[in-house]
Motif scaffolding. Structure first.
Motif, PDB file in Angstrom:
ATOM      1  N   UNK A  54       0.814  -1.211   0.000  1.00 59.54           N
ATOM      2  CA  UNK A  54       0.000   0.000   0.000  1.00 59.54           C
ATOM      3  C   UNK A  54       0.851   1.265   0.000  1.00 59.54           C
ATOM      4  N   UNK A  55       2.002   1.227   0.654  1.00 60.68           N
ATOM      5  CA  UNK A  55       2.835   2.435   0.769  1.00 60.68           C
ATOM      6  C   UNK A  55       3.714   2.680  -0.458  1.00 60.68           C
ATOM      7  N   UNK A  56       4.191   1.619  -1.111  1.00 63.10           N
ATOM      8  CA  UNK A  56       5.215   1.817  -2.138  1.00 63.10           C
ATOM      9  C   UNK A  56       4.895   1.183  -3.502  1.00 63.10           C
ATOM     10  N   UNK A  57       3.935   0.288  -3.569  1.00 65.39           N
ATOM     11  CA  UNK A  57       3.633  -0.399  -4.837  1.00 65.39           C
ATOM     12  C   UNK A  57       2.337   0.119  -5.461  1.00 65.39           C
ATOM     13  N   UNK A  58       1.356   0.370  -4.638  1.00 62.10           N
ATOM     14  CA  UNK A  58       0.060   0.812  -5.144  1.00 62.10           C
ATOM     15  C   UNK A  58       0.189   2.128  -5.910  1.00 62.10           C
ATOM     16  N   UNK A  59      -0.539   2.213  -7.028  1.00 62.18           N
ATOM     17  CA  UNK A  59      -0.500   3.436  -7.847  1.00 62.18           C
ATOM     18  C   UNK A  59      -1.219   4.594  -7.155  1.00 62.18           C
ATOM     19  N   UNK A  60      -1.963   4.313  -6.137  1.00 64.06           N
ATOM     20  CA  UNK A  60      -2.656   5.366  -5.383  1.00 64.06           C
ATOM     21  C   UNK A  60      -1.788   5.970  -4.278  1.00 64.06           C
ATOM     22  N   UNK A  61      -0.638   5.389  -4.027  1.00 63.68           N
ATOM     23  CA  UNK A  61       0.225   5.878  -2.942  1.00 63.68           C
ATOM     24  C   UNK A  61       1.058   7.074  -3.401  1.00 63.68           C
ATOM     25  N   UNK A  62       1.191   8.109  -2.568  1.00 66.15           N
ATOM     26  CA  UNK A  62       2.054   9.250  -2.916  1.00 66.15           C
ATOM     27  C   UNK A  62       3.540   8.909  -2.886  1.00 66.15           C
ATOM     28  N   UNK A  63       3.883   7.759  -2.296  1.00 66.00           N
ATOM     29  CA  UNK A  63       5.286   7.337  -2.225  1.00 66.00           C
ATOM     30  C   UNK A  63       5.551   6.124  -3.113  1.00 66.00           C
TER      31      UNK A  63
END
Length: 279
Positions: free
Chosen positions: A201-210
């Motif tokens: 969720x933090x680094x792979x998802x395209x919705x994450x700012x990071x």
């Protein structure tokens, strides 16, 4: 007939005085008479009257006395008119001289001097980078410029490199790599699954700012691995981000002023040889 300055008719000049001197003397005598200081003129008139009764010598004495007073008054007027103008002294800029010639106060000079003496030195700047008390040696810092692996395996090296990535707005790369390293240390399946979900969720998802930069092939592998997460779910993604930092960010880090200051390198020198730098 003897003439005083105040009673002198037009055209009458004292002996030895020109027209300009005569006019200045007459003006000085008139000013003295207006101020109530005319004792010298009355005395001259009295001397002249007495000398007329006695003979010609008295007239000469009265004239000589009046002439001396007129010359003295003329000299004072000329000296006042020819006196140079006094210009106010301009304030000098503040200087570090320990005397009273400065326009600034002692407190101001002392404050500036103490600020210069207490300025942080290069050694202080190096110590400020490592807050855990485990300050690396100069040889250890310079070894970071010879091997990216040595930089990433050293806790202080990772901290300095992370600060540099933050300045380039790419801190998420090393954060993702560190999260994957932490995931590999877990043994509990429940903890592994929870941490894998947070990393995704933090680094792979395209919705994450990071979100980190991964190609489609690696992203597809990660999506398949997330069906049953393990400690090796992000291995392909971790290798790709590690290679990205090595080839892209690491050379700029070696040429940064921050690393050169820590390694005590000259500005015109390259941190590490080109042979050691990644290509």
């Amino acid at each position: 007939m003897s003439c005083t300055v105040s009673e002198m008719p037009s055209g009458c000049r004292l002996r030895g005085m020109n027209a300009s001197s005569q006019s200045a003397a007459a003006a000085a005598a008139a000013a003295a008479a207006n101020n109530g200081n005319g004792n010298g003129s009355k005395e001259s008139v009295g001397v002249g009257a007495g000398s007329t009764a006695a003979g010609g010598n008295g007239g000469t004495t009265g004239t000589s006395t009046t002439q001396q007073g007129s010359v003295s008054a003329t000299s004072n007027v000329l000296q006042e008119s020819n006196a140079p103008l006094q210009r106010p002294q301009t304030q000098k800029p503040c200087c570090f001289c320990w005397c009273c010639c400065c326009s600034c106060s002692w407190a101001k000079c002392l404050a500036i001097k103490n600020a210069d003496e207490n300025a942080p030195t290069k050694r202080d700047l190096v110590s400020a980078e490592f807050l855990d008390g485990d300050q690396p040696t100069l040889e250890e810092i310079r070894s970071w410029g010879k091997s990216f692996d040595k930089l990433m395996t050293n806790s202080n090296g990772r901290k300095v490199f992370r600060d540099f990535l933050r300045s380039e707005f790419s801190e998420e790369n090393i954060l993702f790599w560190l999260a994957c390293e932490d995931l590999k240390k877990e043994n509990s399946p429940e903890v592994v699954e929870e941490k894998a979900r947070l990393i995704y969720e933090d680094y792979i998802s395209i919705l994450s700012p990071r979100e980190v930069s991964l190609d489609s092939r690696v992203r597809e592998i990660v999506n398949r691995n997330m069906i049953e997460p393990t400690t090796r779910t992000f291995d392909e993604a971790q290798i790709q981000i590690y290679t990205l930092m090595h080839r892209d960010s690491y050379p700029r880090f070696l040429n940064s002023q921050k690393y050169k200051t820590l390694a005590q390198l000259q500005d015109n020198s390259n941190a590490g040889s080109k042979a050691d730098s990644p290509t």
